[in-house]
Design a protein around this motif. Structure first.
Motif, mmCIF file in Angstrom:
data_model
loop_
_atom_site.group_PDB
_atom_site.id
_atom_site.type_symbol
_atom_site.label_atom_id
_atom_site.label_comp_id
_atom_site.label_asym_id
_atom_site.label_seq_id
_atom_site.Cartn_x
_atom_site.Cartn_y
_atom_site.Cartn_z
ATOM 1 N N GLU A 281 0.839 -1.206 0.000
ATOM 2 C CA GLU A 281 0.000 0.000 0.000
ATOM 3 C C GLU A 281 0.875 1.258 0.000
ATOM 4 O O GLU A 281 0.574 2.233 -0.701
ATOM 5 C CB GLU A 281 -0.935 -0.005 1.209
ATOM 6 N N LEU A 282 1.966 1.231 0.772
ATOM 7 C CA LEU A 282 2.892 2.367 0.783
ATOM 8 C C LEU A 282 3.554 2.559 -0.577
ATOM 9 O O LEU A 282 3.742 3.690 -1.030
ATOM 10 C CB LEU A 282 3.963 2.178 1.864
ATOM 11 N N GLU A 283 3.908 1.459 -1.244
ATOM 12 C CA GLU A 283 4.510 1.552 -2.581
ATOM 13 C C GLU A 283 3.531 2.173 -3.571
ATOM 14 O O GLU A 283 3.912 3.012 -4.386
ATOM 15 C CB GLU A 283 4.971 0.185 -3.059
ATOM 16 N N ALA A 284 2.249 1.785 -3.500
ATOM 17 C CA ALA A 284 1.239 2.364 -4.386
ATOM 18 C C ALA A 284 1.081 3.858 -4.100
ATOM 19 O O ALA A 284 0.959 4.675 -5.025
ATOM 20 C CB ALA A 284 -0.092 1.633 -4.214
ATOM 21 N N TYR A 285 1.099 4.228 -2.826
ATOM 22 C CA TYR A 285 1.006 5.634 -2.436
ATOM 23 C C TYR A 285 2.219 6.411 -2.961
ATOM 24 O O TYR A 285 2.081 7.518 -3.486
ATOM 25 C CB TYR A 285 0.905 5.735 -0.909
ATOM 26 N N ALA A 286 3.419 5.822 -2.826
ATOM 27 C CA ALA A 286 4.652 6.497 -3.239
ATOM 28 C C ALA A 286 4.676 6.788 -4.733
ATOM 29 O O ALA A 286 5.292 7.760 -5.167
ATOM 30 C CB ALA A 286 5.870 5.655 -2.847
ATOM 31 N N GLU A 287 4.007 5.960 -5.530
ATOM 32 C CA GLU A 287 3.964 6.177 -6.977
ATOM 33 C C GLU A 287 3.295 7.500 -7.326
ATOM 34 O O GLU A 287 3.546 8.062 -8.384
ATOM 35 C CB GLU A 287 3.257 5.020 -7.669
ATOM 36 N N ARG A 288 2.442 8.003 -6.444
ATOM 37 C CA ARG A 288 1.748 9.271 -6.693
ATOM 38 C C ARG A 288 2.532 10.480 -6.172
ATOM 39 O O ARG A 288 2.130 11.611 -6.389
ATOM 40 C CB ARG A 288 0.362 9.233 -6.050
ATOM 41 N N LEU A 289 3.623 10.237 -5.490
ATOM 42 C CA LEU A 289 4.419 11.321 -4.917
ATOM 43 C C LEU A 289 5.515 11.765 -5.875
ATOM 44 O O LEU A 289 5.953 10.994 -6.718
ATOM 45 C CB LEU A 289 5.074 10.852 -3.606
#
Length: 194
Positions: free
Chosen positions: A12-20
């Motif tokens: 979930e953190l990796e998916a979030y990081a893709e938007r950063l």
């Protein structure tokens, strides 16, 4: 928390990081999943490239079918850890597998280039975790000081052997040799020795 739950949070953190904006990595350390921004310098990247090229050439002879790759995550669910070393020596075919991370039992060696902002990670946590994962060889290159450590012979949560070197040395690393004459220190012009 069990590893499956930590892995789910990490994804979930990796998916979030893709938007950063910027470059981010997710690792699972002693306190669980961690999202960290990375901004490796050109010298950091240049050192990794030099090591990869040297090891890839030697692996053709010592371990056909293996490569030195940057960036794949390695994990060891039994000890609840997932790390992303600067480079790993692995069988090339594992990069074609579906899983997100490489099983640590497939890893022959890891390489870390010490960051000026977080040196304790490479000399502390990872120095305990990589032998616990069963990784036979760990190379730490420190451009802050122009020093190199080769750790080998894993036994539980430590390496029983540590060999120190300096930039400019031909460094034995497992069955390979890493020539370091062209390594550069952070904030230093000219050759890697200065």
């Amino acid at each position: 928390m069990d590893y499956a739950k930590m892995r789910m949070i990490a994804e979930e953190l990796e998916a979030y990081a893709e938007r950063l904006e910027g470059a981010w990595i997710v690792e699972i350390g002693p306190s669980g999943p961690v999202l960290a921004m990375t901004c490796p310098s050109k010298r950091h990247q240049g050192t990794i490239r030099r090591i990869r090229e040297q090891l890839d050439e030697q692996l053709l002879t010592t371990h056909p079918g293996y490569i030195c790759a940057n960036g794949p995550e390695i994990e060891h669910p039994a000890i609840g850890r997932m790390r992303r070393p600067d480079a790993v020596v692995i069988p090339e075919h594992v990069l074609d597998e579906e899983d997100l991370a490489v099983d640590a039992t497939e890893v022959l060696a890891v390489i870390e280039i010490v960051s000026p902002s977080n040196p304790n990670n490479d000399y502390g946590e990872k120095l305990a975790e990589y032998p616990a994962m069963g990784i036979a060889h760990y190379l730490i290159v420190d451009p802050r000081t122009g020093t190199i450590e080769v750790h080998s012979d894993p036994c539980k949560n430590r390496y029983s052997r540590k060999d120190p070197y300096i930039f400019g040395d031909a460094v034995p690393f497992g069955p390979w040799t890493v020539e370091t004459a062209d390594f550069r220190r952070y904030g230093k012009a000219g050759n890697g020795v200065g």
